[in-house]
Design an enzyme around this catalytic site. Structure first.
Site, PDB file in Angstrom:
ATOM      1  N   HIS A 199      30.389  33.636  36.041  1.00  0.00           N
ATOM      2  CA  HIS A 199      31.447  34.404  36.684  1.00  0.00           C
ATOM      3  C   HIS A 199      31.135  35.876  36.392  1.00  0.00           C
ATOM      4  CE1 HIS A 199      35.546  36.060  37.081  1.00  0.00           C
ATOM      5  NE2 HIS A 199      35.863  34.974  37.757  1.00  0.00           N
TER       6      HIS A 199
ATOM      7  N   ASP B  23      31.801  31.410  27.428  1.00  0.00           N
ATOM      8  CA  ASP B  23      32.920  31.627  28.340  1.00  0.00           C
ATOM      9  C   ASP B  23      33.508  30.242  28.622  1.00  0.00           C
ATOM     10  OD1 ASP B  23      34.627  31.944  30.421  1.00  0.00           O
ATOM     11  OD2 ASP B  23      33.237  33.012  31.731  1.00  0.00           O
TER      12      ASP B  23
ATOM     13  N   GLN C 237      36.781  27.846  32.033  1.00  0.00           N
ATOM     14  CA  GLN C 237      36.880  26.664  32.899  1.00  0.00           C
ATOM     15  C   GLN C 237      36.762  25.357  32.120  1.00  0.00           C
ATOM     16  OE1 GLN C 237      37.858  26.879  35.863  1.00  0.00           O
ATOM     17  NE2 GLN C 237      37.400  28.974  36.485  1.00  0.00           N
TER      18      GLN C 237
ATOM     19  N   LYS D 138      45.019  29.721  33.009  1.00  0.00           N
ATOM     20  CA  LYS D 138      44.313  28.583  33.602  1.00  0.00           C
ATOM     21  C   LYS D 138      44.636  27.282  32.878  1.00  0.00           C
ATOM     22  CE  LYS D 138      40.183  31.222  35.006  1.00  0.00           C
ATOM     23  NZ  LYS D 138      40.418  31.610  36.392  1.00  0.00           N
TER      24      LYS D 138
ATOM     25  N   CYS E 182      33.985  35.278  42.523  1.00  0.00           N
ATOM     26  CA  CYS E 182      33.515  36.178  41.452  1.00  0.00           C
ATOM     27  C   CYS E 182      32.232  35.667  40.826  1.00  0.00           C
ATOM     28  CB  CYS E 182      34.578  36.382  40.377  1.00  0.00           C
ATOM     29  SG  CYS E 182      36.116  37.023  40.995  1.00  0.00           S
TER      30      CYS E 182
END
Lengths: 404, 126
Positions: free
Chosen positions: A120, A195, A198, A221, A360
């Site tokens: 991302h 990261d 997700q 999220k 993104c």
């Protein structure tokens, strides 16, 4: 297989009763943001009606309760990922968490940051900007199966100060072997950042097992409110960070000639913080924990498989996700001959919310998938097989009518 | 937008008039929006102080492509100042819709913004 009771779960999410363009909402844009259960929504209302005060600073009862609420939220989040409370720094979102590291890590000319083509923009642009001060940025390649070129991590050179990688791709759903990547980074003496924006909402994540130095994720999220995110910084790694934002509550002593800084996490939380957000995130974590992250992961993987099986029969639809051996939750596609925006528009007319555009992740979509954008359906614990059926039906009609 | 309208537009979208680079142009400009994943270049040829011809090239959605295509026709005969004064209301008329939702506003105006940027270039101000 332990299954979750999705019908009971759905009752906790008032927004799922909404009608969009005369259809019951089917919310398939969960990789962008999740919906919120009433436990979180009501909890935030409760916070403002009962607890609200500026924490840490004042000594009155409300301030003490607010401080307690903030500390409790930190402990809940820490427990959720098997971290220590001092290792949890509250930020606005994963983007800010990664930016914090990019600003606070003393990287200098000749150092290399190794990121990947799968990222991302939030795990790409903070590093690309460091090129201005002579930091080199390298990208690990992605192959035709949407998997990282893992051999690249066997060839790390000593100038690689930081290895940074997404746990789950927001475009292809690929789950990367972050345990292995972190191990390779540490063998080379490099720091490792994950990261997890997700992944943490969808699966059990143990920072001690993974061993990463830094882990970034967003509250919104994972059923929490907007504007609250987390940077996990391992105790030893925290020491490698210099102060980022400066101001109130991140100092022990201030003389104009000498400033004594607070210890982490307070060192990285200058100014009045998003207490409501942290409180809400704590409630979201309670909610997820009660259902169980293993159960959520099992349910979502099953639902994802169900979606891919149903999608096999679709004509005039190109699918870009789900090629890797290990993936979940994401279905990226285009109707041939339609721009992803128009596909998303046509699905929205049937009440189905999907994302469209570059997500993104422009280098991945343009350079690797060679597409001018894609539409994306992304699942969460409150989505059902019936919703998948309707989605496939409507997508099939759109592809038949407008695809070519 | 009704289905019939979309169907009509998608037909134009697949073969939009004024698409492709002008062989002879006075000014061009690239416009893009990463959220829309749209990218357009506009080309403008003047005759005196009036626009003689214009075209566009690039990839976008139905709304952005058709607004670009029809804007190129609408620009003919206008001075740079007249083009600069165009708004989203003009674009709505060109597409033939009453309303553009907030999430499609960028799609509808990307071509117009690019034209305005092209016409604001230093050499245009002479």
């Amino acid at each position: 297989m332990v299954m979750i009771n999705v019908e009971e779960i759905r009752k906790d999410f008032p927004i799922l009763n909404r009608e969009i363009n005369n259809n019951r909402l089917i919310y398939f844009d969960n990789a962008a943001t999740s919906q919120k259960p009433k436990q979180v929504i009501d909890g935030i209302k409760y916070f403002y009606e009962n607890i609200n005060a500026n924490p840490i600073r004042s000594i009155h009862t409300l301030a003490a309760e607010s401080t307690q609420a903030y500390n409790d939220a930190r402990e809940k989040v820490a427990r959720f990922i098997n971290a220590e409370p001092e290792e949890i720094i509250f930020t606005r979102n994963a983007t800010e968490s990664i930016n914090l590291v990019s600003f606070a890590l003393p990287l200098k000319q000749g150092d290399t940051v190794l990121t990947t083509y799968m990222e991302h923009h939030s795990n790409l642009l903070p590093w690309l900007r460091l090129k201005d001060r002579g930091v080199k940025v390298d990208l690990v390649n992605v192959d035709e199966n949407d998997e990282l070129d893992m051999s690249r991590y066997d060839e790390l050179t000593k100038d690689v100060r930081l290895v940074t990688v997404t746990h789950v791709s927001n475009v292809t759903g690929t789950i990367n072997d972050v345990d292995k990547i972190v191990r390779r980074a540490h063998e080379n003496g490099s720091l490792a950042l994950i990261d997890a924006a997700q992944s943490i909402p969808h699966m059990k994540f143990d920072v001690k097992k993974t061993g990463a130095d830094f882990v970034a994720f967003s509250g919104h999220k994972m059923l929490g409110p907007f504007g609250i995110g987390v940077l996990y910084a391992r105790k030893d790694a925290e020491k490698s960070l210099s102060p980022f934002l400066t101001g109130g509550e991140m100092i022990k002593d201030v003389k104009l000639s000498r400033i004594v800084y607070e210890n982490a996490p307070a060192l990285f939380e200058a100014g009045t913080q998003n207490i409501e957000g942290a409180y809400g995130l704590g409630l979201a974590v309670d909610y997820l924990s009660k259902i169980g992250m293993e159960n959520i992961e099992t349910y979502e993987k099953d639902l994802t498989q169900y979606l891919y099986n149903k999608a096999k029969g679709l004509k005039n639809v190109e699918v870009y996700s789900g090629k890797s051996r290990n993936f979940m939750g994401i279905f990226s596609f285009n109707v041939k001959g339609l721009h992803s925006h128009d596909t998303a528009y046509l699905l929205d007319k049937k009440g189905i919310a999907v994302r469209s555009g570059f997500h993104c992740a422009q280098p991945l979509i343009e350079d690797k998938l060679k597409q001018p954008g894609a539409a994306r359906a992304s699942l969460y614990l409150y989505n059902t097989r019936e919703e998948v059926d309707k989605f496939i039906d409507e997508l099939g009609s759109i592809a038949e009518k407008y695809g070519r | 937008m009704e289905d019939e309208k979309f169907y009509e537009l998608i037909d134009v979208y697949r073969n939009p008039p004024n698409k492709g680079k002008l062989e002879d142009f006075d000014v061009s400009e690239e416009g893009y929006s990463s959220t829309c994943s749209d990218r357009f270049t506009v080309y403008i040829k003047f005759d005196g102080n009036k626009i003689k011809k214009s075209s566009f090239d690039g990839v976008g959605c139905v709304i952005s492509t058709i607004s670009a295509s029809r804007l190129c026709d609408a620009l003919v005969g206008k001075t740079a100042e007249e083009a600069q004064s165009m708004t989203i209301e003009d674009i709505k008329k060109l597409i033939g819709v009453d309303q553009i939702s907030i999430s499609r506003t960028k799609c509808a105006t990307i071509a117009l913004e690019t034209v305005k940027n092209a016409l604001s270039k230093d050499h245009m101000k002479a």
